[in-house]
Design a protein around this motif. Structure first.
Motif, mmCIF file in Angstrom:
data_model
loop_
_atom_site.group_PDB
_atom_site.id
_atom_site.type_symbol
_atom_site.label_atom_id
_atom_site.label_comp_id
_atom_site.label_asym_id
_atom_site.label_seq_id
_atom_site.Cartn_x
_atom_site.Cartn_y
_atom_site.Cartn_z
ATOM 1 N N LEU A 291 0.849 -1.194 0.000
ATOM 2 C CA LEU A 291 0.000 0.000 0.000
ATOM 3 C C LEU A 291 0.886 1.246 0.000
ATOM 4 O O LEU A 291 1.776 1.374 0.838
ATOM 5 C CB LEU A 291 -0.918 -0.007 1.225
ATOM 6 N N TRP A 292 0.600 2.172 -0.958
ATOM 7 C CA TRP A 292 1.425 3.360 -1.117
ATOM 8 C C TRP A 292 0.535 4.605 -1.191
ATOM 9 O O TRP A 292 -0.626 4.528 -1.595
ATOM 10 C CB TRP A 292 2.262 3.276 -2.398
ATOM 11 N N ALA A 293 1.106 5.739 -0.830
ATOM 12 C CA ALA A 293 0.372 7.005 -0.861
ATOM 13 C C ALA A 293 1.234 8.093 -1.484
ATOM 14 O O ALA A 293 2.467 8.058 -1.403
ATOM 15 C CB ALA A 293 -0.051 7.415 0.551
ATOM 16 N N PHE A 294 0.561 9.055 -2.099
ATOM 17 C CA PHE A 294 1.234 10.221 -2.675
ATOM 18 C C PHE A 294 0.300 11.410 -2.549
ATOM 19 O O PHE A 294 -0.911 11.274 -2.730
ATOM 20 C CB PHE A 294 1.596 9.993 -4.150
ATOM 21 N N GLY A 295 0.852 12.572 -2.238
ATOM 22 C CA GLY A 295 0.043 13.773 -2.128
ATOM 23 C C GLY A 295 0.797 15.001 -2.591
ATOM 24 O O GLY A 295 2.036 15.048 -2.540
ATOM 25 N N SER A 296 0.054 15.988 -3.072
ATOM 26 C CA SER A 296 0.677 17.234 -3.519
ATOM 27 C C SER A 296 -0.243 18.410 -3.217
ATOM 28 O O SER A 296 -1.470 18.249 -3.086
ATOM 29 C CB SER A 296 0.993 17.189 -5.021
ATOM 30 N N TYR A 297 0.369 19.586 -3.114
ATOM 31 C CA TYR A 297 -0.388 20.818 -2.851
ATOM 32 C C TYR A 297 0.306 21.972 -3.555
ATOM 33 O O TYR A 297 1.539 22.024 -3.629
ATOM 34 C CB TYR A 297 -0.448 21.095 -1.348
ATOM 35 N N ARG A 298 -0.490 22.886 -4.078
ATOM 36 C CA ARG A 298 0.041 24.121 -4.664
ATOM 37 C C ARG A 298 -0.783 25.300 -4.182
ATOM 38 O O ARG A 298 -2.019 25.266 -4.202
ATOM 39 C CB ARG A 298 0.021 24.075 -6.191
ATOM 40 N N ARG A 299 -0.074 26.339 -3.742
ATOM 41 C CA ARG A 299 -0.693 27.618 -3.401
ATOM 42 C C ARG A 299 -0.151 28.659 -4.369
ATOM 43 O O ARG A 299 1.070 28.828 -4.495
ATOM 44 C CB ARG A 299 -0.356 28.020 -1.963
ATOM 45 N N SER A 300 -1.051 29.343 -5.058
ATOM 46 C CA SER A 300 -0.651 30.316 -6.069
ATOM 47 C C SER A 300 -1.329 31.649 -5.780
ATOM 48 O O SER A 300 -2.554 31.725 -5.681
ATOM 49 C CB SER A 300 -1.032 29.821 -7.468
ATOM 50 N N ASP A 301 -0.525 32.683 -5.631
ATOM 51 C CA ASP A 301 -1.021 34.032 -5.364
ATOM 52 C C ASP A 301 -0.472 34.945 -6.456
ATOM 53 O O ASP A 301 0.735 35.226 -6.487
ATOM 54 C CB ASP A 301 -0.567 34.492 -3.978
ATOM 55 N N VAL A 302 -1.353 35.394 -7.360
ATOM 56 C CA VAL A 302 -0.912 36.131 -8.540
ATOM 57 C C VAL A 302 -1.665 37.459 -8.645
ATOM 58 O O VAL A 302 -2.891 37.495 -8.495
ATOM 59 C CB VAL A 302 -1.140 35.319 -9.834
ATOM 60 N N LYS A 303 -0.919 38.521 -8.900
ATOM 61 C CA LYS A 303 -1.503 39.823 -9.204
ATOM 62 C C LYS A 303 -1.018 40.259 -10.580
ATOM 63 O O LYS A 303 0.196 40.272 -10.831
ATOM 64 C CB LYS A 303 -1.096 40.862 -8.160
ATOM 65 N N THR A 304 -1.956 40.569 -11.450
ATOM 66 C CA THR A 304 -1.615 40.976 -12.809
ATOM 67 C C THR A 304 -2.114 42.390 -13.052
ATOM 68 O O THR A 304 -3.314 42.680 -12.879
ATOM 69 C CB THR A 304 -2.243 40.031 -13.845
#
Length: 468
Positions: A291-304
Motif C-alpha cells: 500500500l502506497w500514498a502520494f500527495g501534492s499541494y500548490r498555493r498560487s497568489d498572482v496579481k496581474t
C-alpha cells in the motif's frame, strides 16, 4: 470528501487479502510485451517475466504462454528493468526500458542456456513511436514540464504549447487551446484514465495540479482511440505520480516580484505580474510492497496589472473620489491525493483532487472587478486485474463537479456607464465613446453547474496468435 475517502479506504482494505501471484495492472499507463525465444529461434513457454521501476509501486509479473508471448499492461510511466528467468537458462536483464503514457513497448527476450546465477544483460534504445495503432499523439514528460518554463504560472497545460497542431491564445486572463482546429471547449481531459471534463463549456483550465504530481502527459491530436470519452476535439491523458517503497518529497518556491517588470505605459499602468507560488509533494509506503500514498499541494497568489493609459487614469480619478488602480488577482489552492494497493493479480488505485481557483479581473476603465472561478472536485476508485496474459478487467467509479461560477464583488446598485458623447440610433440617443464603467460590474459570465458520475467496466481479451 469524507464519504469518498471512506469508500476508497474500505476497498483498499478488502483487496489486501491474500490472492494468487498473478499479473498486476494499473490504469492510465502503457504496456510492455514480447516473445521469449531460445538460441535456435523456438518460442519458450513458462518464462517468468518481471518489471520494476523506482517510479512505480510494486513489481509486476507475467509468465510466457504456450507460444512464448507475455504482456504486462497498465504500467505507470517510468524507466523499467525487465527480468526474465527460467530454470536451465541464464537470467535475462534489460535495463532502461522507458515507458510513456499510452505507449506499447515491444521487448522480445532471447533466452540462452546457462548456469544458475548467470546473467545476460541487454541494453537497447526503447522505441518511442506507437506502431500498433493509428493514434496521432505527443507525449510530454513531467520532468520536461518542470524543467522548462513553458508558462509564467508553470501550469500543466503548458505542455500543449509544444504539441504540433495546437494553437494557443489568451482571453480575459484564461488560456485557450485549439487542437487541430477544434474549439477549446471540445477538448477531453483524463486524469489517470478518468474523465475529469466538465459537462458544459469544458476546457483545460478547469483542472489544476501541482506539476510535481505529473508523471507524463499524452496529447492525442488525431486518430483518437475508441475507448476515449465522446468529444470532437483532442484528448489529453494525464498520468500522475504514485507513491513507492521509497519516501520522497519536494518543496519548490517560485517568486516573481513586481520590481522585475518594466512599464511601456508612461504615466499609466502596465500588465506587470507579481506572483508567489509554493509546491509541496510527499510520497511513500504505508505498508511496504502492498500500500502506497502520494500527495501534492500548490498555493498560487498572482496579481496581474491592467494596461491603462495616462488619460484613462485621469478620467477615473476625476469621476471616483480617492480612486486607486486595481489589479487582476488570483489566490488559488490545488490539492491532490492518491492511494495505490497491490495484492497479486489485483491493483486498486484511487485519487481525490480539488482545485479552488477564483479570479477577479477588471476592465481598464472599470471601477470594480468581476469574478469567476473554474475547477472543483474529482475522485475515482478503480480495481484492475490481469487474470492471464490475454484477459484483463477493470472496474471503476468516478465523480467530478468541475464547473464555472460567477463571483460577486459585493457591490450594490446599478452599473453606470459614462460616455464621451451621444449619437442617434433608431430614434434614440445612445452613448458613444465609453469613458468609464462605475458601480456594480456587468456580469457577462455565466454560472455553469456540473455533476458527472461515471461507472466503467472494461474487459480486454487479446487475440491469440502463433509465433514462428
Amino acid at each position: 470528501m469524507r464519504g469518498v475517502m471512506s469508500v476508497l479506504i474500505l476497498i483498499l482494505v478488502l483487496t489486501l487479502a491474500p490472492t494468487s501471484p498473478l499479473v498486476a495492472q494499473t490504469p492510465a499507463g502503457g504496456s510492455i510485451s514480447g516473445v521469449a525465444r531460445d538460441e535456435q529461434g523456438a518460442v519458450v513457454p513458462g518464462v517468468s517475466v518481471s518489471v520494476a521501476s523506482d517510479s512505480a509501486p510494486g513489481a509486476q509479473r507475467a509468465t510466457t504462454d504456450r507460444v512464448g508471448h507475455y504482456r504486462l499492461a497498465g504500467l505507470p510511466p517510468g524507466e523499467y528493468i525487465v527480468t526474465a528467468e527460467l530454470q536451465g537458462f541464464a537470467t535475462f536483464v534489460r535495463p532502461a526500458v522507458v515507458l510513456r503514457a499510452g505507449l506499447n513497448v515491444p521487448v522480445d527476450i532471447p533466452m540462452k542456456v546457462g548456469r544458475v546465477g548467470e546473467i545476460v544483460e541487454v541494453r537497447a534504445e526503447s522505441p518511442l513511436l506507437e506502431t500498433r495503432t493509428g493514434t496521432q499523439s505527443v507525449n510530454v514528460s513531467g520532468e520536461l514540464l518542470r524543467s522548462v518554463p513553458l508558462s509564467e504560472g508553470r501550469e500543466w497545460f503548458a505542455a500543449l504549447a509544444v504539441a504540433p497542431g495546437v494553437v494557443t491564445t489568451e482571453f480575459a486572463g484564461s488560456k485557450q487551446f485549439y487542437i487541430r482546429g477544434s474549439e477549446p471547449t471540445a477538448t477531453i481531459v483524463q486524469l489517470d484514465g478518468v474523465d475529469v471534463t466538465a459537462s458544459a463549456k469544458a476546457g483545460v483550465t478547469y483542472l489544476h495540479l501541482n506539476t510535481d504530481a505529473i508523471a507524463d502527459i499524452q496529447i492525442q491530436t488525431g486518430g483518437v482511440r475508441a475507448s476515449a470519452p465522446i468529444g470532437s476535439g483532442g484528448v489529453i491523458s494525464i498520468a500522475t505520480v504514485s507513491g513507492t517503497n521509497r519516501v520522497k518529497g519536494a518543496t519548490t518556491l517560485f517568486v516573481q516580484p513586481r520590481q522585475w517588470n518594466d512599464s511601456n505605459q508612461p504615466g499609466g499602468t502596465s500588465t506587470s505580474i507579481e506572483q508567489t507560488q509554493i509546491d509541496l509533494t510527499l510520497g511513500g509506503p504505508i505498508v511496504k510492497n502492498r500500500l502506497w500514498a502520494f500527495g501534492s499541494y500548490r498555493r498560487s497568489d498572482v496579481k496581474t496589472g491592467i494596461s491603462r493609459t495616462a488619460g484613462q487614469l485621469q478620467i477615473l480619478e476625476a469621476l471616483i473620489s480617492g480612486f486607486e488602480p486595481i489589479d487582476s488577482t488570483r489566490k488559488a489552492n490545488f490539492w491532490f491525493g492518491k492511494l495505490n494497493a497491490q495484492a497479486g493479480a489485483h491493483h486498486v488505485s484511487g485519487f481525490y483532487q480539488k482545485d479552488t481557483n477564483p479570479l477577479f479581473d477588471i476592465l481598464p476603465n472599470g471601477q470594480n472587478p468581476f469574478g469567476q472561478a473554474t475547477g472543483g472536485m474529482a475522485a475515482s476508485v478503480r480495481i484492475s486485474s490481469a487474470w492471464t496474459n490475454r484477459l484483463t478487467t477493470s472496474l471503476g467509479a468516478s465523480y467530478n463537479d468541475k464547473d464555472r461560477q460567477t463571483l460577486d464583488w459585493q457591490v450594490e446598485g446599478p452599473n453606470i456607464r459614462v460616455f464621451d458623447g451621444t449619437i442617434a440610433a433608431g430614434g434614440r440617443l445612445a452613448g458613444n465613446g465609453q469613458l468609464a464603467s462605475l458601480g456594480a460590474p456587468v456580469l457577462s459570465r455565466l454560472t455553469q453547474p456540473n455533476e458527472k458520475l461515471t461507472f466503467a467496466l472494461d474487459t480486454t481479451l487479446y487475440a491469440s496468435h502463433r509465433s514462428t
